[in-house]
Design a protein around this motif. Structure first.
Motif, PDB file in Angstrom:
ATOM      1  N   MET A 145       0.828  -1.206   0.000  1.00 44.60           N
ATOM      2  CA  MET A 145       0.000   0.000   0.000  1.00 44.60           C
ATOM      3  C   MET A 145       0.866   1.261   0.000  1.00 44.60           C
ATOM      4  O   MET A 145       0.550   2.248  -0.665  1.00 44.60           O
ATOM      5  N   ALA A 146       1.982   1.226   0.738  1.00 42.33           N
ATOM      6  CA  ALA A 146       2.895   2.374   0.729  1.00 42.33           C
ATOM      7  C   ALA A 146       3.472   2.592  -0.667  1.00 42.33           C
ATOM      8  O   ALA A 146       3.560   3.728  -1.155  1.00 42.33           O
ATOM      9  N   GLY A 147       3.837   1.493  -1.320  1.00 38.75           N
ATOM     10  CA  GLY A 147       4.346   1.602  -2.683  1.00 38.75           C
ATOM     11  C   GLY A 147       3.303   2.139  -3.635  1.00 38.75           C
ATOM     12  O   GLY A 147       3.603   2.941  -4.532  1.00 38.75           O
ATOM     13  N   LEU A 148       2.061   1.720  -3.448  1.00 38.45           N
ATOM     14  CA  LEU A 148       0.979   2.174  -4.314  1.00 38.45           C
ATOM     15  C   LEU A 148       0.765   3.678  -4.165  1.00 38.45           C
ATOM     16  O   LEU A 148       0.541   4.393  -5.141  1.00 38.45           O
ATOM     17  N   ILE A 149       0.855   4.180  -2.936  1.00 38.27           N
ATOM     18  CA  ILE A 149       0.706   5.614  -2.709  1.00 38.27           C
ATOM     19  C   ILE A 149       1.808   6.387  -3.442  1.00 38.27           C
ATOM     20  O   ILE A 149       1.560   7.428  -4.064  1.00 38.27           O
ATOM     21  N   LEU A 150       3.041   5.865  -3.404  1.00 36.88           N
ATOM     22  CA  LEU A 150       4.144   6.518  -4.108  1.00 36.88           C
ATOM     23  C   LEU A 150       3.942   6.467  -5.617  1.00 36.88           C
ATOM     24  O   LEU A 150       4.191   7.440  -6.335  1.00 36.88           O
ATOM     25  N   VAL A 151       3.488   5.322  -6.127  1.00 39.54           N
ATOM     26  CA  VAL A 151       3.276   5.179  -7.561  1.00 39.54           C
ATOM     27  C   VAL A 151       2.226   6.162  -8.065  1.00 39.54           C
ATOM     28  O   VAL A 151       2.350   6.754  -9.141  1.00 39.54           O
ATOM     29  N   LEU A 152       1.169   6.349  -7.284  1.00 37.87           N
ATOM     30  CA  LEU A 152       0.089   7.238  -7.707  1.00 37.87           C
ATOM     31  C   LEU A 152       0.439   8.715  -7.512  1.00 37.87           C
ATOM     32  O   LEU A 152      -0.237   9.573  -8.063  1.00 37.87           O
ATOM     33  N   ASP A 153       1.488   9.015  -6.744  1.00 38.06           N
ATOM     34  CA  ASP A 153       1.998  10.376  -6.597  1.00 38.06           C
ATOM     35  C   ASP A 153       0.872  11.373  -6.312  1.00 38.06           C
ATOM     36  O   ASP A 153       0.554  12.247  -7.127  1.00 38.06           O
ATOM     37  N   LEU A 154       0.279  11.236  -5.136  1.00 43.71           N
ATOM     38  CA  LEU A 154      -0.906  12.031  -4.804  1.00 43.71           C
ATOM     39  C   LEU A 154      -0.586  13.377  -4.156  1.00 43.71           C
ATOM     40  O   LEU A 154      -1.490  14.060  -3.693  1.00 43.71           O
ATOM     41  N   TRP A 155       0.669  13.794  -4.176  1.00 47.34           N
ATOM     42  CA  TRP A 155       1.045  15.038  -3.500  1.00 47.34           C
ATOM     43  C   TRP A 155       0.929  16.265  -4.396  1.00 47.34           C
ATOM     44  O   TRP A 155       1.271  17.358  -3.989  1.00 47.34           O
ATOM     45  N   SER A 156       0.464  16.073  -5.637  1.00 43.99           N
ATOM     46  CA  SER A 156       0.415  17.199  -6.567  1.00 43.99           C
ATOM     47  C   SER A 156      -0.846  18.039  -6.400  1.00 43.99           C
ATOM     48  O   SER A 156      -1.094  18.954  -7.162  1.00 43.99           O
ATOM     49  N   GLY A 157      -1.690  17.704  -5.427  1.00 48.11           N
ATOM     50  CA  GLY A 157      -2.894  18.492  -5.177  1.00 48.11           C
ATOM     51  C   GLY A 157      -4.089  17.916  -5.890  1.00 48.11           C
ATOM     52  O   GLY A 157      -4.255  18.090  -7.096  1.00 48.11           O
ATOM     53  N   VAL A 158      -4.942  17.186  -5.184  1.00 45.68           N
ATOM     54  CA  VAL A 158      -6.098  16.541  -5.794  1.00 45.68           C
ATOM     55  C   VAL A 158      -7.354  16.889  -5.011  1.00 45.68           C
ATOM     56  O   VAL A 158      -7.303  17.317  -3.869  1.00 45.68           O
ATOM     57  N   THR A 159      -8.476  16.743  -5.668  1.00 47.01           N
ATOM     58  CA  THR A 159      -9.763  16.984  -5.018  1.00 47.01           C
ATOM     59  C   THR A 159     -10.592  15.721  -5.063  1.00 47.01           C
ATOM     60  O   THR A 159     -10.459  14.907  -5.970  1.00 47.01           O
ATOM     61  N   THR A 160     -11.425  15.543  -4.054  1.00 43.73           N
ATOM     62  CA  THR A 160     -12.273  14.365  -3.994  1.00 43.73           C
ATOM     63  C   THR A 160     -13.708  14.788  -3.729  1.00 43.73           C
ATOM     64  O   THR A 160     -13.996  15.958  -3.506  1.00 43.73           O
ATOM     65  N   SER A 161     -14.607  13.842  -3.741  1.00 49.70           N
ATOM     66  CA  SER A 161     -15.999  14.094  -3.397  1.00 49.70           C
ATOM     67  C   SER A 161     -16.555  12.833  -2.764  1.00 49.70           C
ATOM     68  O   SER A 161     -16.068  11.732  -3.011  1.00 49.70           O
ATOM     69  N   TRP A 162     -17.576  13.003  -1.919  1.00 51.63           N
ATOM     70  CA  TRP A 162     -18.161  11.836  -1.270  1.00 51.63           C
ATOM     71  C   TRP A 162     -18.788  10.902  -2.297  1.00 51.63           C
ATOM     72  O   TRP A 162     -18.738   9.678  -2.138  1.00 51.63           O
ATOM     73  N   ILE A 163     -19.374  11.448  -3.347  1.00 49.28           N
ATOM     74  CA  ILE A 163     -19.950  10.605  -4.393  1.00 49.28           C
ATOM     75  C   ILE A 163     -18.847   9.798  -5.085  1.00 49.28           C
ATOM     76  O   ILE A 163     -18.977   8.599  -5.318  1.00 49.28           O
ATOM     77  N   GLY A 164     -17.740  10.482  -5.389  1.00 47.56           N
ATOM     78  CA  GLY A 164     -16.622   9.789  -6.031  1.00 47.56           C
ATOM     79  C   GLY A 164     -16.046   8.701  -5.143  1.00 47.56           C
ATOM     80  O   GLY A 164     -15.713   7.607  -5.611  1.00 47.56           O
ATOM     81  N   ILE A 165     -15.920   8.996  -3.847  1.00 46.89           N
ATOM     82  CA  ILE A 165     -15.402   7.995  -2.913  1.00 46.89           C
ATOM     83  C   ILE A 165     -16.324   6.784  -2.864  1.00 46.89           C
ATOM     84  O   ILE A 165     -15.878   5.633  -2.838  1.00 46.89           O
ATOM     85  N   ALA A 166     -17.637   7.030  -2.863  1.00 43.79           N
ATOM     86  CA  ALA A 166     -18.601   5.927  -2.827  1.00 43.79           C
ATOM     87  C   ALA A 166     -18.465   5.048  -4.068  1.00 43.79           C
ATOM     88  O   ALA A 166     -18.473   3.813  -3.978  1.00 43.79           O
ATOM     89  N   TRP A 167     -18.332   5.676  -5.247  1.00 42.40           N
ATOM     90  CA  TRP A 167     -18.155   4.894  -6.478  1.00 42.40           C
ATOM     91  C   TRP A 167     -16.833   4.113  -6.447  1.00 42.40           C
ATOM     92  O   TRP A 167     -16.767   2.952  -6.874  1.00 42.40           O
ATOM     93  N   ALA A 168     -15.768   4.747  -5.955  1.00 41.09           N
ATOM     94  CA  ALA A 168     -14.472   4.067  -5.896  1.00 41.09           C
ATOM     95  C   ALA A 168     -14.513   2.880  -4.945  1.00 41.09           C
ATOM     96  O   ALA A 168     -13.894   1.841  -5.200  1.00 41.09           O
TER      97      ALA A 168
END
Length: 313
Positions: A145-168
């Motif tokens: 999971m730590a490797g996956l977080i690095l691969v996805l490189d989520l530090w560039s500034g992202v936005t989420t939504s509760w609807i999107g989280i539910a679908w994911a």
């Protein structure tokens, strides 16, 4: 002594074969994202790409599935619930939920949530079948999971939504179902039969969702542009159906049956690495050094999980 040596040889052979199938499946699945992105950039809707992909994959596998069945239609009737569950959960729900998540949130965050599926598999096996994970499995999960977080490189500034989280989260459930149901089928349903039926049921399910307006359906015959080349619209569709559907699902089922749903689900994290490499080659999206480091951690996590798995003979 001879029996013990034979058993160890059988385990080693099973492990090698399972990991080869897992690598083939992960690479095939990883190719689907960049190919689909090219089609969507040319005017295709995500649902339309998925429908053609899975139904074409089912058509490719159909002759082999019929050969395996040998007219034994009772096999399908006896396992109808498994086949429909696989098609609707592992194929239709996973793909529909993922594309709807991407419509409401960043792709990286949606992928991160979906690929918590291995943890869901571990929890399911623990609660449902009392297969308590060992320390190595827990450690491997954390590393992966730590490797996956690095691969996805989520530090560039992202936005989420509760609807999107539910679908994911729905996509995560579908991905977990893919590994659990693939392993649950055992040898009762041949892999080609399970994959063919699942793709067919899943494709028709997504088509029905499109016809009632759950997802938009539109396509175009415009050329598809990739990094340094332009190809006819049918070229990526053919690759999606044959490589990323037919080959990926059959090899994925084989890997799960050889490795077990827990180890196979972690080995499938290699799909993220494959997707980054294919995105670099086809879309010009160069991976950052932190993503390469994450890929190495994912592979290390899979190895650690393997050390925590019981021998399968």
């Amino acid at each position: 002594m001879a029996t013990l040596t034979d058993d160890r040889a059988a385990v080693a052979t099973r492990l090698r074969s399972g990991l080869l199938c897992a690598v083939l499946s992960a690479a095939s699945f990883g190719l689907s994202g960049p190919l689909a992105r090219g089609l969507m950039d040319s005017g295709w809707s995500p649902a339309s790409v998925v429908i053609v992909r899975v139904l074409l994959g089912a058509a490719v596998l159909l002759p082999a599935a019929l050969l395996k069945l040998r007219g034994n239609w009772n096999l399908l009737r006896r396992n109808a619930s498994l086949l429909f569950g696989y098609g609707l959960l592992a194929v239709a729900a996973a793909q529909l939920a993922y594309f709807n998540a991407v419509a409401h949130m960043a792709v990286g965050v949606a992928l991160l949530i979906e690929y918590t599926a291995p943890i869901a598999v571990v929890v399911w096996l623990w609660l449902r079948h009392s297969q308590q994970p060992g320390r190595a499995t827990v450690l491997g999960a954390a590393i992966g999971m730590a490797g996956l977080i690095l691969v996805l490189d989520l530090w560039s500034g992202v936005t989420t939504s509760w609807i999107g989280i539910a679908w994911a989260l729905g996509a995560m459930v579908g991905a977990a179902a893919y590994f659990i149901l693939s392993a649950h089928a055992g040898d009762a349903v041949p892999g080609t039969v399970l994959a063919t039926a699942g793709l067919l049921i899943g494709g028709l399910g997504i088509l029905a969702a499109g016809l009632i307006g759950v997802v938009p359906l539109h396509a175009t015959t415009a050329p598809v542009v990739f990094q340094g080349m332009t190809v006819p619209w049918w070229t990526p569709l053919l690759a999606l159906g044959v490589v990323t559907a037919a080959i990926s699902y059959v090899s994925g089922i084989a890997a799960t049956r050889l490795l077990g749903s827990r180890l196979a689900s972690f080995a499938a994290l290699g799909e993220v690495v494959a997707a980054i490499l294919f995105s670099w080659a086809l879309l010009g999206q160069t991976p950052a050094p932190i993503q390469l480091a994450g890929g190495a951690l994912i592979l290390l996590g899979v190895i650690v999980v393997r050390l925590g798995e019981p021998l399968r003979i």
